[in-house]
Design an enzyme around this catalytic site. Sequence first.
Site, mmCIF file in Angstrom:
data_model
loop_
_atom_site.group_PDB
_atom_site.id
_atom_site.type_symbol
_atom_site.label_atom_id
_atom_site.label_comp_id
_atom_site.label_asym_id
_atom_site.label_seq_id
_atom_site.Cartn_x
_atom_site.Cartn_y
_atom_site.Cartn_z
ATOM 1 N N ASP A 197 0.854 -1.184 0.000
ATOM 2 C CA ASP A 197 0.000 0.000 0.000
ATOM 3 C C ASP A 197 0.895 1.242 0.000
ATOM 4 O O ASP A 197 1.853 1.308 -0.768
ATOM 5 C CB ASP A 197 -0.954 -0.053 1.203
ATOM 6 C CG ASP A 197 -2.033 1.009 1.177
ATOM 7 O OD1 ASP A 197 -2.843 1.010 0.233
ATOM 8 O OD2 ASP A 197 -2.077 1.832 2.108
ATOM 9 N N HIS B 85 -4.428 -7.560 2.076
ATOM 10 C CA HIS B 85 -3.838 -6.226 2.093
ATOM 11 C C HIS B 85 -2.898 -6.017 3.274
ATOM 12 O O HIS B 85 -1.972 -5.208 3.202
ATOM 13 C CB HIS B 85 -4.978 -5.200 2.143
ATOM 14 C CG HIS B 85 -4.587 -3.807 1.830
ATOM 15 N ND1 HIS B 85 -4.415 -3.340 0.546
ATOM 16 C CD2 HIS B 85 -4.333 -2.741 2.640
ATOM 17 C CE1 HIS B 85 -4.093 -2.059 0.571
ATOM 18 N NE2 HIS B 85 -4.032 -1.673 1.833
ATOM 19 N N TYR C 237 -3.726 11.104 1.137
ATOM 20 C CA TYR C 237 -4.763 11.114 0.104
ATOM 21 C C TYR C 237 -4.960 12.535 -0.425
ATOM 22 O O TYR C 237 -4.993 12.766 -1.637
ATOM 23 C CB TYR C 237 -6.076 10.589 0.677
ATOM 24 C CG TYR C 237 -6.115 9.094 0.855
ATOM 25 C CD1 TYR C 237 -6.596 8.260 -0.144
ATOM 26 C CD2 TYR C 237 -5.663 8.501 2.034
ATOM 27 C CE1 TYR C 237 -6.626 6.880 0.012
ATOM 28 C CE2 TYR C 237 -5.688 7.121 2.206
ATOM 29 C CZ TYR C 237 -6.167 6.318 1.196
ATOM 30 O OH TYR C 237 -6.191 4.960 1.350
#
Length: 374
Positions: free
Chosen positions: A178, A352, A300
């Site tokens: 990630d 993940h 983000y």
Amino acid sequence: MSVRPFRIDVSDAVLDDLRARLLNSRFTTASSDEHWAGGTDPGYLRDLVAHWAGGFDWRAAEARLNSFPQFLAEIGGRDVHFVHVRSKAAEGALPLVLTHGWPSSFVEMLPLVGPLTDPAAHGLDPSVSFDVVIPSLPGFAWSQTMAGHFTRGGVADLWHELLTGVLGYERYGVFGGDIGGGVSMRTATQYPDSVVGVHTIHPPFPGKFDPEPTAEEEAFMAAEKAYDVNDQGYSEIMWSRPDTIGAALIDSPAGLAAWIVDKYHDWTDDFAATWDHDTLLTMLTVYWASGSIGTSFRQYFDYEHNKPGSPITVPTAVTLSHEPVMANFPRSIAERASTDLRHWSEPKRGGHFLPIEEPELVAGELRTFFGPLR
């Protein structure tokens, strides 16, 4: 630069306030008779919140976390929180940086510490061992936010300074998935003379496709885009309105739990087997006690400030996570991004959060790849 020991010490006042908020939680009605169809299942959330308020022993969890030596390093006027465990084996251990992603924390990487730093105690060959460094990304846990935009390249600069300027290592390996995978790849491209190899669970993408994508590559990218239609609602709001959702989540522990558990449920290969209530609540309490949920969104909001990636020239390894968005990932895409892809593995288990889902698998993969590079 300065380094000082750090221990997690959440005050009783913070814990009392947390419990009061949990006991006063309100819960929504499920949008569907199908559990988890509309996000975090309200029935599951109610049980989790009840355990957080009345059954979870944070002090025991805090003691377990504090059994790992932790530090704060001041780099460029900002504190970086990290775990640093030296190898118990012979001299010559390779320093290895393990970087988490979102919505995760340094806690995800802790199951790897024992097998990597003390292999003999785990029945493994003691000749392959590591000095393990597990930093908290800026704005996560007890790491302060970056002075400027949160970019993967900027974090790579921090990590390199931590490893070389603070800890005094000359060469080191990097691993992550990630965001942590992106940071690891940028560290490899920006500091190829220091990084002996990069290992990730989410394969690298080229900055551009030249020549044009193959039919197999096109099919994968189309499937990835289709998956995102139902999955990316969380990221859309964190990209565009992080302070709005952050205000809600930093004020409501039940809301915080719902926001994070939704992704753990969707992205973990075997949710029930990995995330028992106590493991999940340890992660959630780190977010709550450090007040870091809003600042964890910074990467983000600042995403557009990342520059296109350069080709990775150091030895590269991929242990492909087993999650829907990674299904049928063509090795050829990673080969476009890395000129020296030496290891490719598809274990078909572990999603993940692979280090906490399958720590023995990951430790074995790391030993296999980095062993010859020491």
